[in-house]
Design an enzyme around this catalytic site. Sequence first.
Site, PDB file in Angstrom:
ATOM      1  N   LYS A  22     -26.014  12.152 -12.904  1.00  0.00           N
ATOM      2  CA  LYS A  22     -27.037  13.157 -12.691  1.00  0.00           C
ATOM      3  C   LYS A  22     -26.910  14.666 -12.746  1.00  0.00           C
ATOM      4  O   LYS A  22     -27.401  15.430 -13.410  1.00  0.00           O
ATOM      5  CB  LYS A  22     -27.577  13.267 -11.008  1.00  0.00           C
ATOM      6  CG  LYS A  22     -28.483  12.006 -10.664  1.00  0.00           C
ATOM      7  CD  LYS A  22     -28.675  12.019  -9.190  1.00  0.00           C
ATOM      8  CE  LYS A  22     -27.684  11.612  -8.195  1.00  0.00           C
ATOM      9  NZ  LYS A  22     -27.006  10.433  -8.212  1.00  0.00           N
ATOM     10  N   GLN A  54     -26.612  10.901  -4.514  1.00  0.00           N
ATOM     11  CA  GLN A  54     -26.795   9.381  -4.374  1.00  0.00           C
ATOM     12  C   GLN A  54     -28.057   8.987  -4.979  1.00  0.00           C
ATOM     13  O   GLN A  54     -28.347   9.649  -6.211  1.00  0.00           O
ATOM     14  CB  GLN A  54     -26.827   9.181  -2.642  1.00  0.00           C
ATOM     15  CG  GLN A  54     -25.526   9.324  -2.012  1.00  0.00           C
ATOM     16  CD  GLN A  54     -25.484  10.841  -1.449  1.00  0.00           C
ATOM     17  OE1 GLN A  54     -26.203  11.411  -1.090  1.00  0.00           O
ATOM     18  NE2 GLN A  54     -23.932  11.304  -1.729  1.00  0.00           N
ATOM     19  N   GLY A  86     -20.046  13.046  -5.362  1.00  0.00           N
ATOM     20  CA  GLY A  86     -18.907  13.453  -6.297  1.00  0.00           C
ATOM     21  C   GLY A  86     -19.794  13.602  -7.526  1.00  0.00           C
ATOM     22  O   GLY A  86     -20.537  12.566  -7.897  1.00  0.00           O
ATOM     23  N   HIS A  87     -19.799  14.759  -8.238  1.00  0.00           N
ATOM     24  CA  HIS A  87     -20.363  14.770  -9.603  1.00  0.00           C
ATOM     25  C   HIS A  87     -19.449  15.617 -10.296  1.00  0.00           C
ATOM     26  O   HIS A  87     -18.766  16.532  -9.916  1.00  0.00           O
ATOM     27  CB  HIS A  87     -21.704  15.539  -9.588  1.00  0.00           C
ATOM     28  CG  HIS A  87     -21.882  16.534  -8.417  1.00  0.00           C
ATOM     29  ND1 HIS A  87     -22.464  16.597  -7.113  1.00  0.00           N
ATOM     30  CD2 HIS A  87     -21.806  18.111  -8.556  1.00  0.00           C
ATOM     31  CE1 HIS A  87     -22.635  17.466  -6.534  1.00  0.00           C
ATOM     32  NE2 HIS A  87     -22.168  18.738  -7.430  1.00  0.00           N
ATOM     33  N   ASP A 147     -24.317   7.783  -8.751  1.00  0.00           N
ATOM     34  CA  ASP A 147     -23.314   7.721  -9.886  1.00  0.00           C
ATOM     35  C   ASP A 147     -24.057   7.210 -11.208  1.00  0.00           C
ATOM     36  O   ASP A 147     -23.715   6.736 -12.079  1.00  0.00           O
ATOM     37  CB  ASP A 147     -22.273   6.667  -9.674  1.00  0.00           C
ATOM     38  CG  ASP A 147     -21.498   6.973  -8.380  1.00  0.00           C
ATOM     39  OD1 ASP A 147     -21.177   8.083  -7.994  1.00  0.00           O
ATOM     40  OD2 ASP A 147     -21.384   5.845  -7.554  1.00  0.00           O
TER      41      ASP A 147
HETATM   42  P1  IMP Z   1     -21.581   7.698   3.162  1.00  0.00           P
HETATM   43  O1  IMP Z   1     -22.612   8.423   2.288  1.00  0.00           O
HETATM   44  O2  IMP Z   1     -20.168   8.132   2.901  1.00  0.00           O
HETATM   45  O3  IMP Z   1     -22.132   7.174   4.650  1.00  0.00           O
HETATM   46  O4  IMP Z   1     -21.661   6.143   2.583  1.00  0.00           O
HETATM   47  C1  IMP Z   1     -22.614   5.220   2.795  1.00  0.00           C
HETATM   48  C2  IMP Z   1     -22.841   4.370   1.599  1.00  0.00           C
HETATM   49  O5  IMP Z   1     -23.394   5.432   0.503  1.00  0.00           O
HETATM   50  C3  IMP Z   1     -21.588   3.765   1.148  1.00  0.00           C
HETATM   51  O6  IMP Z   1     -21.935   2.733   0.454  1.00  0.00           O
HETATM   52  C4  IMP Z   1     -21.169   4.720   0.010  1.00  0.00           C
HETATM   53  O7  IMP Z   1     -20.308   4.347  -0.977  1.00  0.00           O
HETATM   54  C5  IMP Z   1     -22.272   5.133  -0.670  1.00  0.00           C
HETATM   55  N1  IMP Z   1     -22.416   6.500  -1.164  1.00  0.00           N
HETATM   56  C6  IMP Z   1     -22.271   7.594  -0.676  1.00  0.00           C
HETATM   57  N2  IMP Z   1     -22.227   8.529  -1.526  1.00  0.00           N
HETATM   58  C7  IMP Z   1     -22.362   8.222  -2.883  1.00  0.00           C
HETATM   59  C8  IMP Z   1     -22.219   8.672  -4.460  1.00  0.00           C
HETATM   60  O8  IMP Z   1     -22.151  10.072  -4.136  1.00  0.00           O
HETATM   61  N3  IMP Z   1     -22.376   7.670  -4.883  1.00  0.00           N
HETATM   62  C9  IMP Z   1     -22.347   6.498  -5.103  1.00  0.00           C
HETATM   63  N4  IMP Z   1     -22.595   5.796  -3.661  1.00  0.00           N
HETATM   64  C10 IMP Z   1     -22.347   6.706  -2.632  1.00  0.00           C
END
Ligand code: IMP
Length: 441
Positions: free
Chosen positions: A15, A227, A39-40, A12
């Site tokens: 990017k 991420q 999410g972007h 977040d």
């Molecule tokens: P997962 O990727 O859904 O398995 O989540 C694992 C961890 O990564 C959690 O703490 C999520 O909140 C975090 N996470 C996954 N995708 C994002 C993102 O795009 N932005 C911020 N945090 C993320």
Amino acid sequence: MTVTIVGSQLGDEGKGALVDLWGGDADVVARYQGGDNAGHTVVEDGDEYKLSLVPSGAVRDKVGVLGNGCVVNPKTLFSEIDELRDRGLDPDVRVARRAHVIMPYHRVLDGIEEEAKSDSDLDAGTTGRGIGPTYEDKAGRRGIRIGDLLDPEVLRDRLEYVVPQKRALAEDVFGIQAGEAFDIDAIYEEYRAIGERLERESMTVNAGAFLASHVDAGESVLFEGAQGTSIDIDHGIYPYVTSSNPTAGGAATGTGVGPTVVGRGEVVGIVKAYLSRVGTGPLPTELTGDDEDLADCIREKGGEFGTVTGRPRRIGWLDVPMLRHAARANGITSLAVNHIDVLAGLDEVKVGHSYDLDGEELLSMPATTERWGRCEPNLREFEPWPEVDWAAVAAEGYESIPENAREYLDYLVEEVGAPIYAVGVGPDRAQTIELQNPFEQ
Ligand code: IMP
């Protein structure tokens, strides 16, 4: 020429805006890890596009590639493509045949396991998209790949092996009623139809060969990380991480081009001027207690609510040891700093310059999350900068950024050891001040 965009913090960082800005100079934009957890938001001429899987370059008519390091939920893919088409765009998206498919049972298992872990504080606060379980099956050599959807026999064989295991896991270990998401015939029918559409629309590629042919032809490729470094499965705050490698090495393994191809290019670390976090786990510079109001103010102004989940994000001061760690783990060659407008008008602006751990000063992150959680940040205070007309600042350029904010930026350059190529002063693409285009070296 390649440019790799990586998140330097916890995801977040904004990017998408940079990918969108520089994607205009690329011929191909490739994602190398993650799935529809990313999410972007791309804002183009006031129009907002919320994407979670399709590479943001698609908004700018680029070829978008989902590399083999991605995990693909084809339903999300098609719904995003269909929505872009409804809005008058014509996205050209290719998917690696080696990429793994997020299956319905992965999403169910993601939720159940998070629930099971929550008693022990080990839940990562996942996005619930089935990301972790899909990467688990990839490593366990029981995953289903995009290429398998194109071959009815292989798909059937794979499902017959894996689905009974998943059903047993759900029913016997977690004690839930396994429904349609665990039904071989239903899954087979649905995913064969998906394979047929992928084939009909010529969407699948051998990503490494496809990208290499573009690089060899002298074209520009932008690798879009999702991420961020601190939620990388290897270099992040394990176990509160995602299950892939957002760090720059992932751009090679996750697409099939060599590390030398990535390393010859630029690696731009995207930094947000403060921290935000959707998941669980420690956060040494978090604004809590007496600073709750300040956190609320930054959250509201910065729109810090999860793009995928809508969850309010936790807020903290910029963590500079985290950035030093990111600079090394990614080989960052330049920076883009976002959201300095969000800190404008505050009474105080601070950063965590270093940590204090057991009486020792640390300049970078310790390797275990338990030790990181015990770090006390040594805060450094900056002169605040005023609220100004940021649209005018964006139009006038870097020198019109308030002086105190520029001092803050100079400090970052000094500490991270990389120049700044762009500064974000608002959400619209036009509100990014470019100092240097990484493709023009
Ligand atoms: P997962 O990727 O859904 O398995 O989540 C694992 C961890 O990564 C959690 O703490 C999520 O909140 C975090 N996470 C996954 N995708 C994002 C993102 O795009 N932005 C911020 N945090 C993320």
